[in-house]
Design a protein around this motif. Sequence first.
Motif, PDB file in Angstrom:
ATOM      1  N   GLU A 168      38.055  48.038  47.381  1.00 47.53           N
ATOM      2  CA  GLU A 168      36.868  49.048  47.036  1.00 47.53           C
ATOM      3  C   GLU A 168      36.899  50.224  47.942  1.00 47.53           C
ATOM      4  O   GLU A 168      36.751  51.266  47.593  1.00 47.53           O
ATOM      5  CB  GLU A 168      35.787  48.029  47.449  1.00 47.53           C
ATOM      6  N   SER A 169      37.201  49.796  49.436  1.00 43.96           N
ATOM      7  CA  SER A 169      37.228  51.029  50.288  1.00 43.96           C
ATOM      8  C   SER A 169      38.209  52.057  49.938  1.00 43.96           C
ATOM      9  O   SER A 169      38.111  53.110  50.106  1.00 43.96           O
ATOM     10  CB  SER A 169      36.994  50.505  51.935  1.00 43.96           C
TER      11      SER A 169
ATOM     12  N   SER B 220      39.727  52.346  47.174  1.00 45.38           N
ATOM     13  CA  SER B 220      39.577  53.153  45.633  1.00 45.38           C
ATOM     14  C   SER B 220      38.540  54.332  46.195  1.00 45.38           C
ATOM     15  O   SER B 220      38.521  55.305  45.284  1.00 45.38           O
ATOM     16  CB  SER B 220      38.646  52.136  44.859  1.00 45.38           C
TER      17      SER B 220
ATOM     18  N   ILE C 240      30.881  52.091  39.761  1.00 44.81           N
ATOM     19  CA  ILE C 240      30.875  50.669  40.249  1.00 44.81           C
ATOM     20  C   ILE C 240      29.771  49.963  39.508  1.00 44.81           C
ATOM     21  O   ILE C 240      29.960  48.674  38.964  1.00 44.81           O
ATOM     22  CB  ILE C 240      30.534  50.624  41.477  1.00 44.81           C
TER      23      ILE C 240
ATOM     24  N   LEU D  21      28.143  46.526  48.524  1.00 48.53           N
ATOM     25  CA  LEU D  21      27.961  46.842  47.234  1.00 48.53           C
ATOM     26  C   LEU D  21      27.532  45.924  45.992  1.00 48.53           C
ATOM     27  O   LEU D  21      26.855  46.156  45.210  1.00 48.53           O
ATOM     28  CB  LEU D  21      29.506  47.441  46.652  1.00 48.53           C
TER      29      LEU D  21
ATOM     30  N   SER E 142      32.347  46.395  51.180  1.00 50.23           N
ATOM     31  CA  SER E 142      32.564  45.816  49.856  1.00 50.23           C
ATOM     32  C   SER E 142      31.449  44.654  49.593  1.00 50.23           C
ATOM     33  O   SER E 142      31.025  44.435  48.713  1.00 50.23           O
ATOM     34  CB  SER E 142      33.859  44.974  50.048  1.00 50.23           C
TER      35      SER E 142
END
Length: 382
Positions: free
Chosen positions: A68-69, A71, A154, A117, A114
């Motif tokens: 996630e980071s 991305s 997201i 989120l 992550s």
Amino acid sequence: MSKERTPFTFTRYASIVKKEIIQIKKDPGSLAIAIVLPVMLLFLLGYAVSSEVDNIEMVVWDQNQTAESRSLVQSFENSNYFLHSANAQSYREVERMLDRGEVSMALIIPRTYSNDLLRDTGAVQILIDGSDPTISKTALSNSKLIVQNMSVQIQAEQLNQLGAGGGAQPLKADSRVLYNPTMEVMNFNIPALIGLILQEVILLLTAFSLVREKERGTMEQLIVTPIKPGELILGKLTPYVGIGLFSFLLVLVTALTWFGVPVKGSMPLLIVLSMLFMVTTLAMGILVSTLAKNQLQAMHMAFAIILPSVILSGFVFPREPMPLIIQMLGGFIPLTYYLEILRGIFLKGIGLQELWSQTLMLVGFTVLLCVATILRFKKNLE
């Protein structure tokens, strides 16, 4: 009694034209400047002058190190507005890189990114160097837009996977503009104007010094004396150091009192490094004076230095969007490093620990220019 008028004749006209052509041939230096300078400025302005800012250098401190980071970082890289040029391992390292001007923006991703989120509480910190309003405004608006688009992406993925959504945005950006929070253009321009004015005044004064001696015929009187080239050069420089220091203090007081631009850093350091730049510019002016054959040629050569300095030093246009070759040309201009010193001390309050490389470059320019001036003057004597 009316004065008899002489009719215009092509013969006399042609003789005057021939005489002027001969005079121009005797001064090839001025002719070369008149031909080369316009073409050179066209290329410099064509490539260096741009209102668009891209490739803003960015440091990333990714404490999460997840898909996630990565991305999120990738979304910044794909925007073409940001150049991921460095990674940091601590907040102090991020501050150091911003202080030294190695990067213009920092993206800080927390360790819990992550997981946050999933709870719709994800947040990243964005630190922007606000000393250049043009770059900082572009960085601020585009970084917010990227984070917003990433948040929408997201949220859409969560909706597809969980069949629910529509709540709070899962990702937010905590943006901070450092050094010049209000992004005042005056705070950015006034320190640079001090450097530009100082260069123009000193360069033009010293560029005429030796040429004036040649045209008045007093150079021959100096040659027959036991004065050495080094003594003559230093003797010429010394009075102009005093003039330059007075000019610097005058514009500095005006900037502080009339324009209200604060100096966040050390005033003694600012004065010392400004005197170093004065000596650099004085040596450059004396070198021009040894190369020029007359005052007109000296003026042309001085302006051939001043105009590229305005364009390539970062005085008006940010250097980051410029092509690499143009940035490299700007690296041969002492004003480039002095502007970094001025804005660093005025806006960031940094000291010699962060400005040592710019100071070293000015010292190097001073030594090279002084040596070149003395060698050139010896050649003239021979």
